[in-house]
Scaffold this motif. Sequence first.
Motif, PDB file in Angstrom:
ATOM      1  N   GLN A  73       9.394 106.973  34.883  1.00 34.77           N
ATOM      2  CA  GLN A  73       8.239 106.106  34.645  1.00 34.77           C
ATOM      3  C   GLN A  73       6.978 106.681  35.279  1.00 34.77           C
ATOM      4  O   GLN A  73       5.879 106.577  34.707  1.00 34.77           O
ATOM      5  CB  GLN A  73       8.508 104.696  35.178  1.00 34.77           C
ATOM      6  CG  GLN A  73       9.599 103.952  34.433  1.00 34.77           C
ATOM      7  CD  GLN A  73       9.279 103.848  32.946  1.00 34.77           C
ATOM      8  OE1 GLN A  73       8.231 103.380  32.551  1.00 34.77           O
ATOM      9  NE2 GLN A  73      10.222 104.314  32.122  1.00 34.77           N
ATOM     10  N   SER A  90       1.710  96.920  42.546  1.00 36.02           N
ATOM     11  CA  SER A  90       2.227  95.559  42.323  1.00 36.02           C
ATOM     12  C   SER A  90       3.643  95.573  41.752  1.00 36.02           C
ATOM     13  O   SER A  90       4.397  94.617  41.940  1.00 36.02           O
ATOM     14  CB  SER A  90       1.295  94.766  41.407  1.00 36.02           C
ATOM     15  OG  SER A  90       1.391  95.223  40.071  1.00 36.02           O
ATOM     16  N   LYS A  91       4.015  96.647  41.068  1.00 37.63           N
ATOM     17  CA  LYS A  91       5.367  96.751  40.524  1.00 37.63           C
ATOM     18  C   LYS A  91       6.400  96.993  41.622  1.00 37.63           C
ATOM     19  O   LYS A  91       7.581  96.734  41.428  1.00 37.63           O
ATOM     20  CB  LYS A  91       5.434  97.847  39.466  1.00 37.63           C
ATOM     21  CG  LYS A  91       4.662  97.479  38.212  1.00 37.63           C
ATOM     22  CD  LYS A  91       4.661  98.589  37.203  1.00 37.63           C
ATOM     23  CE  LYS A  91       3.819  98.163  36.004  1.00 37.63           C
ATOM     24  NZ  LYS A  91       3.679  99.221  35.024  1.00 37.63           N
ATOM     25  N   ASP A  94       4.323  92.792  45.735  1.00 38.29           N
ATOM     26  CA  ASP A  94       3.073  92.020  45.680  1.00 38.29           C
ATOM     27  C   ASP A  94       2.362  91.993  47.024  1.00 38.29           C
ATOM     28  O   ASP A  94       1.131  91.947  47.078  1.00 38.29           O
ATOM     29  CB  ASP A  94       3.331  90.590  45.200  1.00 38.29           C
ATOM     30  CG  ASP A  94       3.626  90.534  43.704  1.00 38.29           C
ATOM     31  OD1 ASP A  94       3.154  91.428  42.967  1.00 38.29           O
ATOM     32  OD2 ASP A  94       4.316  89.592  43.277  1.00 38.29           O
TER      33      ASP A  94
END
Length: 155
Positions: A73, A90-91, A94
Amino acid sequence: MDTRFIDRHRKRLTYLLKNVPVDPSGSLEVQAHWARYTCIVMSGYIEDSVKELFSAYTIERTPTRIFNYVSAQLKYFQTADTEKIGALVSKFDDAWLSSLNNFLTDERKAAVNSVVGNRHRIAHGLDVAVTMSQLSQWYPKVNEVIDHLAHLCTI
C-alpha cells in the motif's frame, strides 16, 4: 528505529543547499536549475521518509503478512503534502493524527506543502520561482515534521 536512510537523505540535501554552483557568466539560470533540482530531491526526501518510517514501524510490530500488505500500500503513497501525510497517519492511529495536527504549525505546513507543490509544478513543466533561499528556510521545518513522524512511529 533505524534512521540511516533518512540521515543519508539529509546529508545529500545539506550538501545541495550549501554547494550551489556559481555560473561564471553571471547568469542566474544555473542557480534556478539547482533550486528546482534541490526542490525535487527535498520532495522525494519527504515522500521516501514517510514510506520508510511507516514501513519500519510495521515490520517491527506486525506479522510478515501484514507488513507485506502495508508495504504494498505504501508504494502508492505519493505527493506527500500535509493532507496526504495526515490521511496516512490516521490509518495507523487517530491519536497520532491528533498529535500531528497539533504539531503542524502554519510554518511547518507551508514548508512541506510548498516543497511538494513546487515539485509538482516542476514535474509538469510549469514555471516555478523557487529559490535556494526559500528551500533553506523550508528545510528545517520539513525536518521537524519528519522527526515528529519518526517520534510517532516509536511510541
